[in-house]
Write a protein that holds these residues in place. Structure first.
Motif, PDB file in Angstrom:
ATOM      1  N   ASP A 158      43.124 -19.281   5.535  1.00  0.00           N
ATOM      2  CA  ASP A 158      42.191 -19.722   4.485  1.00  0.00           C
ATOM      3  C   ASP A 158      41.796 -21.187   4.639  1.00  0.00           C
ATOM      4  O   ASP A 158      41.916 -21.988   3.715  1.00  0.00           O
ATOM      5  N   LEU A 186      31.389 -14.818   5.943  1.00  0.00           N
ATOM      6  CA  LEU A 186      32.382 -15.799   5.519  1.00  0.00           C
ATOM      7  C   LEU A 186      31.789 -17.204   5.500  1.00  0.00           C
ATOM      8  O   LEU A 186      32.055 -17.993   4.585  1.00  0.00           O
ATOM      9  N   LYS A 189      29.099 -17.113   2.370  1.00  0.00           N
ATOM     10  CA  LYS A 189      29.596 -16.884   1.015  1.00  0.00           C
ATOM     11  C   LYS A 189      30.713 -17.832   0.628  1.00  0.00           C
ATOM     12  O   LYS A 189      30.844 -18.197  -0.543  1.00  0.00           O
ATOM     13  N   GLU A 190      31.527 -18.239   1.617  1.00  0.00           N
ATOM     14  CA  GLU A 190      32.659 -19.099   1.306  1.00  0.00           C
ATOM     15  C   GLU A 190      32.507 -20.505   1.870  1.00  0.00           C
ATOM     16  O   GLU A 190      33.451 -21.295   1.838  1.00  0.00           O
ATOM     17  N   LYS A 191      31.311 -20.785   2.399  1.00  0.00           N
ATOM     18  CA  LYS A 191      30.977 -22.133   2.870  1.00  0.00           C
ATOM     19  C   LYS A 191      31.936 -22.648   3.932  1.00  0.00           C
ATOM     20  O   LYS A 191      32.308 -23.826   3.947  1.00  0.00           O
ATOM     21  N   LYS A 192      32.351 -21.747   4.810  1.00  0.00           N
ATOM     22  CA  LYS A 192      33.204 -22.156   5.924  1.00  0.00           C
ATOM     23  C   LYS A 192      32.339 -22.603   7.099  1.00  0.00           C
ATOM     24  O   LYS A 192      31.199 -22.162   7.263  1.00  0.00           O
TER      25      LYS A 192
END
Length: 321
Positions: A158, A186, A189-192
């Motif tokens: 994570d 990813l 949506k999760e700003k990685k």
């Protein structure tokens, strides 16, 4: 595109040193990874893609460290996770145990998983669809299954930054597409910030926000479409018998026969492909054109009063003539 820089390098030189001898792979690089972006890193074999990824991850020392940037700070395992091609030695552990290793940077001295750790582990397993493998030993896995497990471990970690070296190398088409779509989702949506070294040109062109092209000890950066249209891909890879702009292999019209073709949609594209692959020159219209009729599973091809229920039958008829 995102303006939040999660990893940056300025004036970074990558390679190996052996005494006084230096083998430089990349020189004076200025690169960055932004939140919310999937970057595909491409280049010929042996150019140094794996070494650069290991350097950015802090696993390999740079020949010349970057100046005024965040590469050194990004080594923290709570900020960056890595999926490499190295083999796993602990082959007697289960898949679930290997994925659990992604949470180790967060554990205290008693090495006890909390509820959040378990949630992230189960989520990583679900995202990579390896629920059916969790009880298997690592030595029982195929190369593709092991790759999925290693990606799950990175997801369980994570981190805001994920670096992956050839993550789809041993996967079939369905899994390659699934992994690239997963990484793209990813990032968005999760700003990685996700960097993937890959040879999957077709998938990179359709999923990457940015492409890094490695050549001549430098990296050229751009969106996939610009790099196709300005010829950068062609110049680097020097495609033989393949037109990247159309996505088609060149076919020699060895029969010296032209045929007209009337139709639309994917039926037209695949009919044209079959004809060109078999040496026919295809024109948009002709005196005696092949007409595509019907739809879905009830397609038929009409030519000179004859009706054919498959392209195989049509080609056999044309070849007799």
């Amino acid at each position: 595109m995102s303006e939040s820089i999660l990893l940056a390098a300025k004036n970074l030189t990558v390679g190996y040193t052996d005494g006084q001898k230096r083998n430089i792979l990349f020189e004076n690089l200025d690169v960055q990874l932004n939140a919310g972006e999937l970057v595909c890193f491409m280049g010929p074999n042996g150019v140094g893609k794996s070494t650069l990824i290991r350097t950015l991850a802090g696993l390999h020392p740079p020949v010349v460290p970057p100046s005024g940037s965040a590469v050194g700070a990004a080594v923290d395992p709570k900020l960056i996770s890595v999926v490499l091609t190295d083999r796993i030695n602990a082959v007697n552990m289960t898949v679930h145990e290997l994925v659990t290793y992604g949470r180790y940077p967060y554990l205290d001295w008693n090495v006890k998983l909390n509820e959040e750790d378990r949630r992230l582990i189960e989520r990583a397993i679900e995202l990579t669809r390896i629920q059916h493998l969790v009880s298997k030993k690592v030595y029982e896995l195929s190369d593709g299954q092991l790759q999925m497990t290693m990606i799950a471990r990175a997801l369980a970690q994570d981190t805001p930054i994920i670096l992956l070296d050839e993550p789809t190398a041993h996967l079939d088409l369905n899994n390659r597409v699934e992994i690239m779509n997963l990484l793209r989702n990813l990032s968005r949506k999760e700003k990685k910030a996700i960097l993937v070294s890959t040879h999957e040109l077709d998938l990179a062109l359709q999923t990457a926000d940015l492409v890094w092209l490695a050549y001549d000890k430098k990296i050229l950066t751009g969106i996939p479409e610009d790099l196709v249209l300005n010829g950068s891909f062609d110049e680097l890879f020097k495609f033989k018998g393949f037109d990247l702009k159309t996505g088609k292999v060149f076919h020699e019209t060895h029969r010296g026969v032209s045929v007209g073709l009337v139709g639309k949609g994917y039926e037209y594209l695949w009919t044209r492909n079959a004809l060109e692959r078999n040496g026919y020159e295809v024109k948009e219209h002709g005196e005696d054109s092949i007409n595509i009729e019907g739809s879905e599973n009830k397609l038929r091809w009409v030519y000179k009063g004859q009706t054919f229920s498959s392209l195989f039958e049509l080609l056999k008829y044309l070849q007799r003539g």
